[in-house]
Each structure stands twice: as structure tokens, then as C-alpha cells.
Design an enzyme around this catalytic site. Structure first.
Site, mmCIF file in Angstrom:
data_model
loop_
_atom_site.group_PDB
_atom_site.id
_atom_site.type_symbol
_atom_site.label_atom_id
_atom_site.label_comp_id
_atom_site.label_asym_id
_atom_site.label_seq_id
_atom_site.Cartn_x
_atom_site.Cartn_y
_atom_site.Cartn_z
ATOM 1 N N LYS A 193 0.703 -1.110 -0.014
ATOM 2 C CA LYS A 193 -0.106 -0.113 -0.031
ATOM 3 C C LYS A 193 0.978 1.308 -0.077
ATOM 4 C CE LYS A 193 -3.920 -2.537 1.906
ATOM 5 N NZ LYS A 193 -4.416 -3.160 2.940
ATOM 6 N N GLN A 195 -5.129 -2.239 8.927
ATOM 7 C CA GLN A 195 -4.802 -3.409 8.348
ATOM 8 C C GLN A 195 -5.632 -4.328 9.342
ATOM 9 O OE1 GLN A 195 -3.334 -3.910 5.387
ATOM 10 N NE2 GLN A 195 -4.154 -6.024 5.837
ATOM 11 N N ASP A 211 -11.867 2.048 3.260
ATOM 12 C CA ASP A 211 -11.960 0.538 3.050
ATOM 13 C C ASP A 211 -13.512 0.392 2.866
ATOM 14 O OD1 ASP A 211 -10.037 -1.397 2.891
ATOM 15 O OD2 ASP A 211 -9.711 -1.362 5.016
#
Ligand code: NAP
Length: 285
Positions: free
Chosen positions: A52, A96, A119
Site C-alpha cells: 500500500k 490493516q 475501506d
């Protein structure tokens, strides 16, 4: 023989478009920024976080990494999220997954400002997705839609079967296919006659997490087959859910693993971070 859908090339094109948009936004004084929070030392999570960071560098997105020890308390983690919610340089926050045992992941997601929830897991954004009025789409299903579009096959009116009903892949995947006017069936571990249901699919998306799960007898000739699974086979080699050797001769289009859905997920995260920066700065598309 199916055409292979090249997720690497398609994700590179998405990232190139994002990089251009970042450049344009910078000229207007808007600087998209992503904060990635990693708790603990799970090696797979470390790889995802590094990927990322790399994608941020490629697209010109500012990034900050917060690596916290595995014994971080819920209070400390929530305090960090609150700090990032308030931080103007940060447009998007990604925590995460999975978090170490003892931390309440759902509560952490709910703490993220929905306008920074790149997300799209916060209940506000999940609701927006149900209504079809979204700013952010969850990265993996959004990437799958781009891959299907790349084939030129229309989703509208087609029989779409999604295997898997998780909150992060299966359910939102089904919703996005529905928004594109597919006729959608969701399958799960209690589905009866799974092979027969799958054989009816013009577009088959597998998000189960089991190697060799989708076999040739489950696929309709000419179907588009998208493999979201990321598994290890008996030899420890990365593979998807689909028995590729059996399905490739039957399908019209198929994603390989690796090089299919995986790279798209990160590209869509970059896209969401730019969308967040625009939203927070009142920039219209
Ligand atoms: P998950 O939460 O474990 O969900 C798996 C789903 O598969 C569940 O809904 C489960 O049904 C269903 N399932 C399990 N066994 C089944 C069976 N025998 N027949 C029919 N359905 C069955 O997994 P996930 O988070 O959605 O992830 C799925 C896969 O995608 C994993 O391999 C993951 O690593 C991969 N993934 C890849 C990306 C990427 O970027 N490429 C991103 C996210 C996830 P029940 O609900 O009935 O238990």
C-alpha cells in the site's frame, strides 16, 4: 480457451489515472494522504502494508504508517484513530486486518470518520452502498467490477453467482453486481446443489478461500470467472479458489492468481483515497 484478465495491467492503468488526478489536485492545493495502521507483526499484513505504501509512492499520495505493538490496548488504538480523524493531512484511514486477538475490530472501524473510511467498512458507508449512493466502494469488489468491465461483457441482465457472503467481499460484491443490473445469487456453506447453481452463472465470482474449490463441472461454457481467493496449495504456492487448468478451457474470461484481483484491490484503495480528499475539500469530480 478463456482470455486471461490481466489484473496487473488494468491496475497499472487505474493507478496511472489516479496519479494524474493527484497531480491536478495538488495544483489546486489539495494533497490526498493515506494513514495505514498496523497492529502486531503478522508477516502477511506487513507485506500488504508495504504494498500500500509503494502504491502511494507510485501515485503521489502522501502516506503515513503507524506500526503499533501487538499488545496495544483498545483505548490507545481508538485514541490514534481519533487523532487521525482530526488530522487535515490525512484524507483516508486504513486499519490493516486482522487485528490481534483482544482488540474489537468492529469498534475500531466504527470509530473511523466515515468520510475517511477508504475501506468502506463503516456502517454508514455500508448503508450508502445498499442505497447505491456511495462515495467509497469496498476495494476488492470495486476492483472485480473493473475487471468485468474490461472484458466488454455486459453485467446487465446476466445471471451472476457470488460464492461467499463475507462483509468485506461476498455481500458488497453481490450488491455492486445488482447495481449494475445483474440477476444475483449469493452462495455460502449451506447452499444446496452448489455446482448446479454455479453452472447457471454467466458471471461467476468465487470468494471462498479454499484452493481447488471451483472445478470445471461448476462452470457454464463461456462464463466470466473471477477468482477472489488467495490461498496456499499443498506445495505452499499462492493460488485462488478456481481449479485454473480445468476452468480455463471452458470460460470465456478468467482471472489468474496471482495477477488478477489482488493488484486491483490496492489500486482501488488509491482511488478511494483521492475520492476522500475531494470530498473533504469540496472538489467535485
Ligand atoms: P471469509 O470471511 O472466510 O468468507 C468465506 C465465505 O465462503 C463464507 O461466506 C463461507 O460461507 C463461504 N464458504 C466456505 N466454505 C464454503 C463451501 N463449502 N461452499 C460454499 N461456500 C463456502 O473470507 P473472505 O474474507 O470473504 O475472503 C475470501 C477469499 O478471498 C480468501 O481467500 C481471502 O484471502 C480472499 N481475499 C482476497 C482479496 C484480494 O485482494 N484478492 C481481498 C479479500 C479477500 P458461510 O458464510 O456460510 O460460512
Amino acid at each position: 480457451m478463456a482470455k486471461r484478465i490481466d489484473g496487473k495491467a488494468i491496475s497499472a492503468a487505474v493507478k496511472a489515472r489516479v496519479a494524474q488526478e493527484v497531480q491536478t489536485l495538488r495544483e489546486q492545493g489539495v494533497h490526498p494522504g493515506l494513514a495505514v495502521v498496523l497492529v502486531g507483526d503478522d508477516p502477511a499484513s506487513r507485506i500488504y502494508v508495504n504494498n500500500k505504501k509503494k502504491a502511494c509512492e507510485e501515485t503521489g499520495i502522501y502516506s503515513e504508517e503507524y506500526a503499533l505493538p501487538a499488545d496495544t490496548t483498545q483505548e490507545k488504538l481508538l485514541a490514534l484513530i481519533e487523532e487521525l480523524n482530526q488530522k487535515p493531512e490525512i484524507s483516508g484511514i486504513l486499519v490493516q486486518s486482522p487485528l490481534p486477538k483482544g482488540l474489537d475490530e468492529a469498534a475500531v472501524v466504527e470509530k473511523i470518520d466515515p468520510h475517511k473510511d477508504v475501506d468502506a467498512f463503516h456502517s454508514y458507508n455500508v448503508g450508502k452502498i445498499m442505497q447505491g449512493k456511495y462515495t467509497f466502494l469496498p476495494c476488492t469488489p470495486a476492483g472485480v467490477i473493473e475487471l468485468i468491465h474490461s472484458t466488454g461483457v455486459e453485467i446487465s441482465g446476466k445471471q451472476c453467482v457470488v460464492i461467499g457472503r463475507s462483509d468485506i467481499v461476498g455481500k458488497p460484491m453481490a450488491m455492486l453486481l445488482l447495481h449494475e443490473h445483474g440477476t444475483v445469487t449469493i452462495c455460502h456453506s449451506r447452499t444446496q446443489n452448489l455446482a448446479e447453481v454455479c453452472r447457471g452463472a454467466d458471471i461467476l465470482v468465487s470468494a471462498v478461500g479454499k484452493a481447488h474449490f471451483v472445478t470445471g463441472d461448476m462452470v457454464k461454457p463461456g462464463a466470466v470467472v473471477i477468482d477472489v481467493g488467495m490461498n496456499r496449495d499443498e506445495n505452499g504456492k499462492l493460488c485462488g479458489d478456481v481449479e485454473f487448468g480445468q476452468v480455463e478451457p471452458i470460460a470465456s474470461h478468467i482471472t489468474p492468481v496471482p495477477g488478477g484481483v489482488g493488484p486491483m484491490t490496492i489500486a482501488m484503495l488509491m482511488k478511494n483515497t483521492v475520492a476522500a480528499a475531494k470530498l473533504q475539500n469540496g472538489v467535485r469530480s
